[in-house]
Design a protein around this motif. Structure first.
Motif, PDB file in Angstrom:
ATOM      1  N   PRO A 614       0.837  -1.203   0.000  1.00  0.00           N
ATOM      2  CA  PRO A 614       0.000   0.000   0.000  1.00  0.00           C
ATOM      3  C   PRO A 614       0.871   1.252   0.000  1.00  0.00           C
ATOM      4  CG  PRO A 614       0.036  -1.004   2.163  1.00  0.00           C
ATOM      5  CD  PRO A 614       0.773  -1.945   1.260  1.00  0.00           C
ATOM      6  N   GLY A 626       4.937   1.582  -3.204  1.00  0.00           N
ATOM      7  CA  GLY A 626       3.543   1.386  -2.830  1.00  0.00           C
ATOM      8  C   GLY A 626       2.592   2.004  -3.844  1.00  0.00           C
ATOM      9  N   ALA A 628      -1.888   2.956  -4.470  1.00  0.00           N
ATOM     10  CA  ALA A 628      -3.190   3.133  -3.837  1.00  0.00           C
ATOM     11  C   ALA A 628      -4.118   1.960  -4.078  1.00  0.00           C
ATOM     12  CB  ALA A 628      -3.834   4.420  -4.343  1.00  0.00           C
ATOM     13  N   THR A 629      -3.946   1.277  -5.210  1.00  0.00           N
ATOM     14  CA  THR A 629      -4.841   0.166  -5.540  1.00  0.00           C
ATOM     15  C   THR A 629      -4.479  -1.122  -4.815  1.00  0.00           C
ATOM     16  OG1 THR A 629      -3.467  -0.233  -7.491  1.00  0.00           O
ATOM     17  CG2 THR A 629      -5.490   1.060  -7.799  1.00  0.00           C
ATOM     18  N   CYS A 630      -3.414  -1.090  -4.018  1.00  0.00           N
ATOM     19  CA  CYS A 630      -3.051  -2.261  -3.207  1.00  0.00           C
ATOM     20  C   CYS A 630      -3.811  -2.180  -1.898  1.00  0.00           C
ATOM     21  CB  CYS A 630      -1.543  -2.295  -2.968  1.00  0.00           C
ATOM     22  SG  CYS A 630      -0.997  -3.697  -1.957  1.00  0.00           S
ATOM     23  N   THR A 631      -5.022  -2.713  -1.899  1.00  0.00           N
ATOM     24  CA  THR A 631      -5.902  -2.563  -0.741  1.00  0.00           C
ATOM     25  C   THR A 631      -5.911  -3.787   0.174  1.00  0.00           C
ATOM     26  OG1 THR A 631      -7.737  -3.351  -2.094  1.00  0.00           O
ATOM     27  CG2 THR A 631      -7.401  -0.956  -1.958  1.00  0.00           C
TER      28      THR A 631
END
Length: 833
Positions: A614, A626, A628-631
């Motif tokens: 993230p 990191g 943002a789409t790594c949730t």
């Protein structure tokens, strides 16, 4: 003893048939080698001894088209033929048979040879290396080929021998054979082998063993032949081998110095260890570590293997035209190991004890592999008068399952000093302990038929078909134990599956919560076939054209969430060949040629997909790389098998012998191989981009050269036998030169090298030029005593055979070193007939 090339041309020298021809069983029946339309390399006992061939790695050193994957050390090497290699938990691409029975399976957490173990080169009649798909007559269909180990069968003579070997690195070896005819119809044979040698990798850390890559094994074999009637024979074999070594150890090659942003080993979790590995590499350089010097930090390094197998073959000659043969086998194989998976030993800030990125350990109640295997094969063979039609049909069954729970404790970024600390989770707060309980179950069935029909005295056509049913089931329970840096409190969680009800508590260790829903299986049922046309313009010439379909079943890599199973792979193989022999007075010899094209699809390829990061960590600190789409970041990356890409593997193989008089013999073996991906597999399906960096999947791209596929390989042997009387004995001098082009062991360093982040590409094992010399004096002064002096890698060439593929995960890379100069002396005493 004459030293010759490792090619089919050796046949002329073997005393295995009254006419001087070698007899092979490549088509499940006795045939003259020069009449078999298959590319085959054959060794007799003298050739095995002359090259000091002890294990599978030694065998591949001198055999064109045969290489080994030595990433996990010589005890766990696996074969590759013509570019078909074995990776991770895939089935072998090259099947190993002993006395016509398939080798016991062994499925642990890293690649294993499944039958190419220690002690198997003892007291053999010959070794046959069959190249290309053998999917009609052999079980466990494979895409690369087969290796047949044929033991010496009990004879009707009282005879035997005792042999002793001494050599450098404190090697000593004792072998013995005793053959006893108990009656006119019962014959017994027993052989033993004890071999011990120090390792050539020197440990300078003072922790654990002083050397690595050592040899230390016992092996024994007993066989009994009973002629129940003149037409009914029972042949029983029991073999056992046990090895206990220090294992292997990798040597630092380089680290990513961080000069190229975003390169492998310079982003994500690798940042934790990259700088520390660079510091340790610099320390070893400043301390003037030699080429074979390493620093180990695992106090309990070892690799232990034990295998036994009972084989019973019943042959009934029902009539002059029909033979019934039944081959039953039951065996067990187990292994336990603890070693540093790469070769690192570094200090992070605040450390007082060196740690490693990954150290494997057996569980407290069992090792990583413990498997039984049962196989049963019924053959019906027949022929008509004059052998105008020769045929065989058969059925094959194989079952294999664990003897008990198979467990591995993996310490990640750990500074544990021994196994007791690992089992009690007394490791540093930074790392974690991964516990894998993996049990493998196999069921394989096959029905086959093959026939050769003589269209004329010169033309013959062979056709064969087989259908195989494969089933693989894996039960998995994978747990992570993490220590809180501040409080020391332990957190227990499922490593791959969804978290269990009740939270991350110690309960997951005992209630099997991480195993709920974690049983996977694959099934496949596919036909394979063979069509072959032979033409013999004269008795000394054979021309053939062959088309074969090869198949390797799918399986399960249970540790990888979303990527647990993979499907079969296929190869369509086309081959043209010629075998010739000549005899012109004092000049004799033969020349064999094969050209092949293999079209390979749905390849079972190891694919690495890193977990994503993230934008910030739990403390709000920005993560390098990191997004943002790594949730929902996964705890670890994916490292498993996928069916990706298509390849073409094409090449030529040439071997020949030239004998001049009774003194000179020259042998040549050459293999050219072009093995490349023609349709890339850089993308994978079902990848969750919220948990992984799916765009960084490491599937093979178009144009990629396949691992363990050197372009050129040549072996040259010259042997001179002195013209002496029998009263003196047979004295010969031999030299064997082997050149192997550079070859990829993996492609884990390619991208970083292209970016300029590392000084060279350790994924490419360098070209080698190896020279072996030996002197043999058989029947000294007419006695039953033989003397041999041998030396391998005489020039002391320094090279490596594989890399650890650790750059992306730990920021550094390690290489596995090839053997240095070895030399020694053997004395063999014969007795009896």
């Amino acid at each position: 003893m004459t030293v010759v090339m490792t090619t089919p041309a050796f046949a002329q020298e073997a005393a295995e048939a009254s006419a001087g021809d070698i007899i092979v069983t490549a088509r499940r029946m006795d045939e003259r080698l020069q009449d078999v339309p298959i590319s085959i390399t054959v060794y007799n006992p003298e050739q095995l001894a002359a090259r000091n061939i002890v294990n599978s790695t030694d065998l591949a050193t001198y055999t064109p088209s045969l290489t080994v994957n030595g990433r996990y050390g010589p005890d766990k090497s696996s074969f590759a033929i013509r570019g078909f290699s074995q990776d991770l938990n895939t089935a072998p691409s090259v099947a190993v048979y002993f006395a016509e029975a398939t080798a016991p399976r062994l499925s642990s957490n890293i690649t294993s040879g499944n039958g190419a173990g220690v002690g198997q080169m003892m007291d053999l009649q010959n070794v046959q290396v069959l190249k290309g798909p053998q999917g009609t007559l052999f079980g466990r269909n494979t895409t690369g080929g087969a290796i047949l180990l044929v033991p010496q069968k009990p004879t009707d003579r009282f005879e035997g021998n005792v042999e002793g070997t001494i050599g450098n690195y404190d090697q000593w070896r004792v072998q013995g054979v005793l053959n006893v005819p108990l009656s006119d119809s019962i014959r017994f044979r027993v052989a033993v082998d004890r071999n011990k040698r120090d390792g050539y990798i020197r440990n300078r850390s003072g922790v654990g063993p002083s050397t690595f890559n050592d040899i230390d094994y016992w092996a024994a074999r007993a066989s009994l032949v009973i002629d129940l009637t003149p037409d009914l024979e029972n042949y029983a074999i029991f073999s056992w081998a046990k090895s206990d070594t220090n294992g292997y150890m990798g040597k630092y090659a380089y680290c990513n110095r961080g000069t190229v942003a975003g390169s492998d080993g310079n982003i994500g979790t690798a940042l934790t260890s990259r700088a520390a590995n660079c510091t340790e590499l610099d320390r070893q350089t400043a301390a003037r570590y030699g080429y074979y010097d390493v620093a180990n930090n695992n106090q309990n390094s070892f690799v232990k293997n034990e295998t036994w197998q009972a084989i019973n073959t019943t042959t009934w000659r029902a009539s002059d035209e029909i033979t019934v043969k039944n081959i039953f086998s039951y065996g067990k194989a187990k292994e336990s190991y603890s070693f540093n998976l790469s070769g690192d030993a570094f200090l992070l800030p605040g450390d007082t004890v060196p740690r490693s990125f990954v150290i494997t350990n057996p569980g407290p109640d069992g090792g990583q592999g413990d498997q039984w295997t049962l196989s049963e094969e019924l053959q019906l063979q027949g022929h008509t008068a004059g052998d105008k039609l020769v045929w065989q049909v058969g059925g094959y069954l194989e079952h294999s399952a664990p003897n008990k729970q198979q467990t591995q404790y993996t310490a990640i970024l750990s500074n544990c000093v021994n196994q007791a600390d690992v089992w009690a989770f007394r490791c540093s707060a930074l790392g974690n302990i991964s516990i894998a309980h993996n049990n493998y179950f196999y069921k394989n069935y096959g029905l086959y038929a093959q026939a050769t029909f003589k269209l004329t005295e010169q033309f013959a056509i062979t056709g064969g078909i087989r259908n195989t049913w494969d089933r693989v089931r894996v039960e998995a329970d994978n747990i992570q134990v993490i220590r809180n840096a501040a409080t020391g409190v332990l957190t227990y969680r499922c490593a791959r599956a969804a978290q269990p009800a009740g939270g991350a508590t110690a309960a997951v260790l005992t209630n099997g919560a991480c195993g709920i829903g974690r049983s996977f299986q694959t099934r496949s049922s596919k036909p394979t076939w063979l069509i072959n046309l032979d033409f013999k313009p004269d008795p000394d010439t054979l021309l053939y054209a062959k088309y074969a379909r090869g198949y390797r079943g799918g399986s399960v890599n249970e540790a990888n969430l979303q990527f647990e199973a993979w499907q079969p792979e296929y190869v369509d193989s086309f081959e043209l060949g010629a075998k010739t022999s000549f005899n012109s007075g004092d000049v004799r010899g033969n020349l064999n040629f094969a050209a092949f094209l293999n079209k390979f699809k749905d390849q079972q390829v190891s694919v690495f997909i890193p977990q994503c990061l993230p934008l910030t960590n739990a403390n709000g600190v920005p993560n390098t790389g990191g997004r943002a789409t790594c949730t929902a970041p996964a705890p670890t990356g994916i490292n498993g098998i996928q069916n990706v890409g298509r390849s073409e593997l094409k090449g030529v193989e040439v071997d020949g012998s030239l004998m001049i008089g009774d003194s000179w013999r020259f042998d040549l073996g050459y293999a050219y191989l072009d093995a490349k991906v023609v349709q890339g597999g850089g993308t994978v399906t079902n990848c969750n981009n919220a948990a992984f960096n799916c765009d960084q999947a490491s599937g093979f791209a178009k144009g990629t050269i396949l691992p363990f596929a050197p372009k050129n390989r040549v072996t040259l042997t010259a042997t001179y036998t002195l013209p002496l009387s029998e009263e003196v004995g047979k004295v010969s001098f031999g030299a064997t030169f082997t050149h192997t082009d550079k070859q990829f062991s993996n492609h884990g360093n390619d991208r970083a090298f292209a970016q300029g982040a590392i000084p060279y590409n350790a994924s490419i094992a360098p070209a080698t030029d190896l020279l072996n010399l030996n002197f043999n004096w058989n029947s000294i002064a007419g006695s039953g005593v033989d003397l041999a002096v041998f030396a391998t890698n005489v020039t002391g060439e320094k090279y490596w055979v594989a890399s650890s593929n650790g750059l992306a995960s730990s920021g550094a890379e390690w290489i596995l070193l090839g053997a240095p100069r070895m030399y020694g002396m053997r004395v063999k005493i014969h007795f009896g007939s």
